[in-house]
Design a protein around this motif. Structure first.
Motif, short mmCIF file in Angstrom:
data_model
loop_
_atom_site.label_atom_id
_atom_site.label_comp_id
_atom_site.label_asym_id
_atom_site.label_seq_id
_atom_site.Cartn_x
_atom_site.Cartn_y
_atom_site.Cartn_z
N GLY A 63 5.26 7.78 2.16
CA GLY A 63 5.19 8.41 0.84
C GLY A 63 3.77 8.37 0.33
O GLY A 63 2.92 7.63 0.83
N ASN A 64 3.50 9.18 -0.70
CA ASN A 64 2.14 9.23 -1.24
C ASN A 64 1.68 7.89 -1.79
O ASN A 64 0.48 7.62 -1.85
CB ASN A 64 2.07 10.29 -2.34
CG ASN A 64 1.69 11.65 -1.80
OD1 ASN A 64 1.97 11.96 -0.64
ND2 ASN A 64 1.04 12.46 -2.61
N PHE A 65 2.61 7.03 -2.18
CA PHE A 65 2.24 5.70 -2.68
C PHE A 65 1.39 4.94 -1.66
O PHE A 65 0.58 4.08 -2.03
CB PHE A 65 3.49 4.89 -3.02
CG PHE A 65 4.28 4.46 -1.81
CD1 PHE A 65 4.00 3.26 -1.17
CD2 PHE A 65 5.26 5.27 -1.28
CE1 PHE A 65 4.70 2.87 -0.04
CE2 PHE A 65 5.97 4.89 -0.15
CZ PHE A 65 5.69 3.69 0.47
N ALA A 66 1.58 5.23 -0.36
CA ALA A 66 0.85 4.50 0.67
C ALA A 66 -0.63 4.86 0.71
O ALA A 66 -1.43 4.11 1.28
CB ALA A 66 1.49 4.76 2.04
N ALA A 67 -1.01 5.98 0.12
CA ALA A 67 -2.43 6.36 0.13
C ALA A 67 -3.30 5.31 -0.53
O ALA A 67 -4.44 5.08 -0.11
CB ALA A 67 -2.60 7.71 -0.56
N TRP A 68 -2.80 4.67 -1.56
CA TRP A 68 -3.57 3.62 -2.25
C TRP A 68 -3.75 2.41 -1.33
O TRP A 68 -4.79 1.76 -1.37
CB TRP A 68 -2.86 3.22 -3.54
CG TRP A 68 -3.11 4.13 -4.70
CD1 TRP A 68 -4.04 3.96 -5.70
CD2 TRP A 68 -2.41 5.34 -5.02
NE1 TRP A 68 -3.96 4.98 -6.61
CE2 TRP A 68 -2.97 5.85 -6.22
CE3 TRP A 68 -1.36 6.05 -4.43
CZ2 TRP A 68 -2.52 7.02 -6.83
CZ3 TRP A 68 -0.91 7.22 -5.02
CH2 TRP A 68 -1.47 7.70 -6.21
N ILE A 69 -2.75 2.09 -0.52
CA ILE A 69 -2.89 0.97 0.42
C ILE A 69 -3.98 1.27 1.42
O ILE A 69 -4.90 0.47 1.64
CB ILE A 69 -1.56 0.72 1.17
CG1 ILE A 69 -0.40 0.54 0.19
CG2 ILE A 69 -1.69 -0.51 2.08
CD1 ILE A 69 0.97 0.52 0.87
N HIS A 70 -3.90 2.43 2.05
CA HIS A 70 -4.85 2.78 3.10
C HIS A 70 -6.28 2.82 2.58
O HIS A 70 -7.22 2.46 3.29
CB HIS A 70 -4.50 4.16 3.68
CG HIS A 70 -3.13 4.22 4.28
ND1 HIS A 70 -2.39 5.38 4.33
CD2 HIS A 70 -2.34 3.27 4.83
CE1 HIS A 70 -1.22 5.13 4.89
NE2 HIS A 70 -1.18 3.86 5.20
N ARG A 71 -6.44 3.26 1.35
CA ARG A 71 -7.80 3.46 0.84
C ARG A 71 -8.40 2.19 0.24
O ARG A 71 -9.59 1.91 0.44
CB ARG A 71 -7.79 4.57 -0.20
CG ARG A 71 -9.18 4.89 -0.75
CD ARG A 71 -9.23 6.23 -1.42
NE ARG A 71 -10.53 6.49 -2.01
CZ ARG A 71 -10.88 7.65 -2.58
NH1 ARG A 71 -10.00 8.65 -2.61
NH2 ARG A 71 -12.07 7.81 -3.09
N TYR A 72 -7.59 1.39 -0.48
CA TYR A 72 -8.17 0.32 -1.28
C TYR A 72 -7.88 -1.10 -0.78
O TYR A 72 -8.62 -2.03 -1.13
CB TYR A 72 -7.70 0.45 -2.73
CG TYR A 72 -8.15 1.75 -3.36
CD1 TYR A 72 -9.50 2.05 -3.48
CD2 TYR A 72 -7.22 2.69 -3.79
CE1 TYR A 72 -9.92 3.25 -4.04
CE2 TYR A 72 -7.62 3.89 -4.36
CZ TYR A 72 -8.97 4.17 -4.47
OH TYR A 72 -9.38 5.36 -5.01
N TYR A 73 -6.84 -1.29 0.00
CA TYR A 73 -6.59 -2.64 0.51
C TYR A 73 -7.44 -2.87 1.76
O TYR A 73 -7.69 -1.93 2.53
CB TYR A 73 -5.10 -2.84 0.85
CG TYR A 73 -4.78 -4.30 1.08
CD1 TYR A 73 -4.61 -5.17 0.01
CD2 TYR A 73 -4.68 -4.82 2.37
CE1 TYR A 73 -4.34 -6.52 0.21
CE2 TYR A 73 -4.41 -6.16 2.58
CZ TYR A 73 -4.25 -7.01 1.50
OH TYR A 73 -3.99 -8.33 1.71
#
Length: 549
Positions: free
Chosen positions: A382-392
């Motif tokens: 889901g699009n929510f995972a984009a924040w994980i990939h980019r910032y974690y």
């Protein structure tokens, strides 16, 4: 060996192969196996749906490198497990799915829940087999472990006719199986040394499976010795520490444009372990097919993957550890990777403000600073995972569990398995609201077995990825993507866990700490404005751009 039932022989083979944990949804077709598991010391996790059970087993395979074991019943039980098989196949994860089967004398009558497993799972597994003789169980199970682990790892399906399981046989146990290691030749390493020595702008890309912590450490040393910038393939970020100054980013969905430019401009690509499939290759645009601008050294443990899509300048059939061990003798060269590193840090450091009171990027930055290096992050799709990939920033090996196949519903089952396997580590599943309810019932499994994972549930009330694509291709025409959700914090409490509801950024940290301190499986229900569809785009902005196009 004493005479044993087939069910006992099967369980003894699992013990001989070092199996310490398995998942299941119980079924009448393999009751004899359930009985034989009593007193075996195999930790059997009772799941609430076969898809969740299979995904838990797949997560075990990712974490350990040994096949995850899952038992499901015949017919609908088996087909319900198919998403986990598909993940294991596309993610190159060792797994064995044992499925119940009708009695042999009823075959080909379309008996109750009868299924032709070879036809059904032939494209989803490396090998599908049905046991016809109790005495062959050690042979078949040993072969299944080998097939699942060797070359490019993947899933195996073993069908268990119900009547066989109570038959008896005199047969010895098979020995423990370990995958055969292939190693580079002297010529391979000499050729690699020449290519590395001549390259002015090389890039290393790590991916795939068959890695171990020692191999990752060797990769770090190799990158420093040769001055190599290192990128990770989609959802393989834990294969290289993001805090290392050689790491330059994640080749996934919505990858850093600067990283894409660098890979395209490279004169040598060293691809270790991965296949460079659609997402990592940016829809097969980073490298020309069958060969093109960059010289390519492709290192993979399965010869069938070498040249399957990309014809390499140099193909090396080896698992990452064996390759890096052999390559350690190559003389190094100093190269400056500061520009590529700076581009990654700029891309991942400062999240922009998105609509709403809950700033997901700030929360991800807080988690990045708060969580220890061994914390495990799990997610589905889901699009929510984009924040994980980019910032974690993943630091330790084995701390990312996510499906490269893009399957929804993976995060909760994976988190349950990760916390069971690593009880001393903090395990956080990050899930969207649509993603969570694909396998959210496995939260009950966590409560039942006392497995205190934390679920961060990012709720925007829509199937976000699909809505985003709707606005791009059919602006303003919303169809089938709105959702009505429960109070997920109340749902956690109803299950017997801990629930928190978060509506603002400031509320998040205290809620997370309370969830962690509760010692229970927990859901932190975070309300995200649906306009915040990606870290940098809004639904209204996407719609406006589409209407102008």
């Amino acid at each position: 060996m004493p005479t044993r039932t087939a069910a006992r022989i099967l369980v003894d083979q699992l013990i001989a192969q070092g199996v310490d944990r398995a998942t299941c949804v119980p079924g009448e077709s393999y009751l004899a196996v359930l009985d034989a598991l009593i007193g075996s010391d195999i930790d059997l996790l009772t799941c609430r749906a076969e898809g969740g059970a299979a995904m838990m087993a797949e997560a075990y395979g990712k974490l350990t490198g040994r096949p995850g074991i899952c038992f499901v019943t015949r017919g609908p039980g088996a087909t319900n497990a198919s998403p986990g098989l598909h993940i294991a196949m596309q993610d190159s994860t060792p797994m064995i799915l044992f499925v119940g089967q009708i009695e042999r004398g009823m075959r080909d009558r379309e008996a109750f829940q009868e299924l032709d497993y070879r036809a059904t799972f032939g494209a989803l597994a490396k090998w599908v087999v049905e046991i016809d003789d109790a005495a062959r169980i050690p042979e078949i199970v040993a072969r299944a472990f080998r097939v699942a682990m060797q070359g490019r790892p993947g899933p195996v399906v073993i069908a268990l006719p119900e009547d066989i399981l109570v038959e008896e046989a005199d047969v010895s146990d098979a020995p423990r199986v370990d995958p055969v290691e292939t190693a580079p030749t002297t010529g391979d390493i000499d050729a690699l040394a020449d290519l590395l020595g001549a390259a002015e702008n090389p890039v290393a890309i790590v991916g795939g499976s068959r890695w171990a912590a020692a191999a990752r450490d060797a990769m770090v040393e190799f990158a420093h010795r040769h001055g190599l910038p290192v990128a990770a393939q989609f959802r393989r970020a834990a294969l290289f520490p993001a805090t290392d100054d050689r790491f330059i980013g994640d080749l996934g969905l919505a990858a850093n444009p600067k990283l894409i430019e660098r890979v395209k401009a490279a004169d040598l690509i060293l691809l270790i372990g991965g296949r460079m499939s659609e997402i990592a290759s940016q829809a097969y645009t980073l490298l020309d097919i069958p060969s093109g601008r960059q010289k390519l050294v492709h290192v993979h443990p399965d010869p069938m993957e070498l040249g399957r899509v990309y014809q390499p300048t140099l193909g090396i059939c080896a698992a990452p550890g064996a390759f890096l061990g052999a390559a350690a003798r190559i003389d190094g060269r100093n190269r400056d990777v500061s520009v590529a590193r700076a581009a990654y840090l700029t891309w991942s450091d400062a999240p922009p403000t998105v609509p709403g009171d809950f700033q997901y990027g700030e929360v991800m930055g807080w988690l990045r600073d708060r969580l220890p290096p061994d914390a495990v992050i799990c997610n589905g799709a889901g699009n929510f995972a984009a924040w994980i990939h980019r910032y974690y920033r993943f630091r330790d090996f084995g701390t990312q569990l996510a499906p490269t196949s893009g399957s929804m519903g993976y995060g909760v089952p994976a988190g349950v398995m990760a916390k069971r396997q690593k009880p001393e580590s903090i395990v956080v599943t990050i899930a969207g609201d649509g993603d969570f309810l694909m396998n959210g019932q496995e939260f009950a499994t966590a409560v039942h077995h006392g497995i205190p994972l934390i679920v961060l549930l990012i709720d925007n009330g829509i199937y976000g990825t699909i809505r985003m694509h709707q606005e791009r291709h059919f602006p303003g025409r919303v169809s089938a993507t709105k959702l009505t959700n429960p109070d997920f914090a109340a749902l956690a409490a109803a299950y017997g866990g801990h629930g928190e509801r978060v509506t603002t950024t400031a509320e998040f940290a205290p809620a997370f700490e309370r969830a962690l301190a509760s010692g229970k499986p927990a859901i932190v229900h975070c309300l995200l404005d649906p306009q915040a569809i990606t870290p940098t785009a809004t639904l209204d902005g996407i719609r406006a751009a589409a209407e102008k196009a």
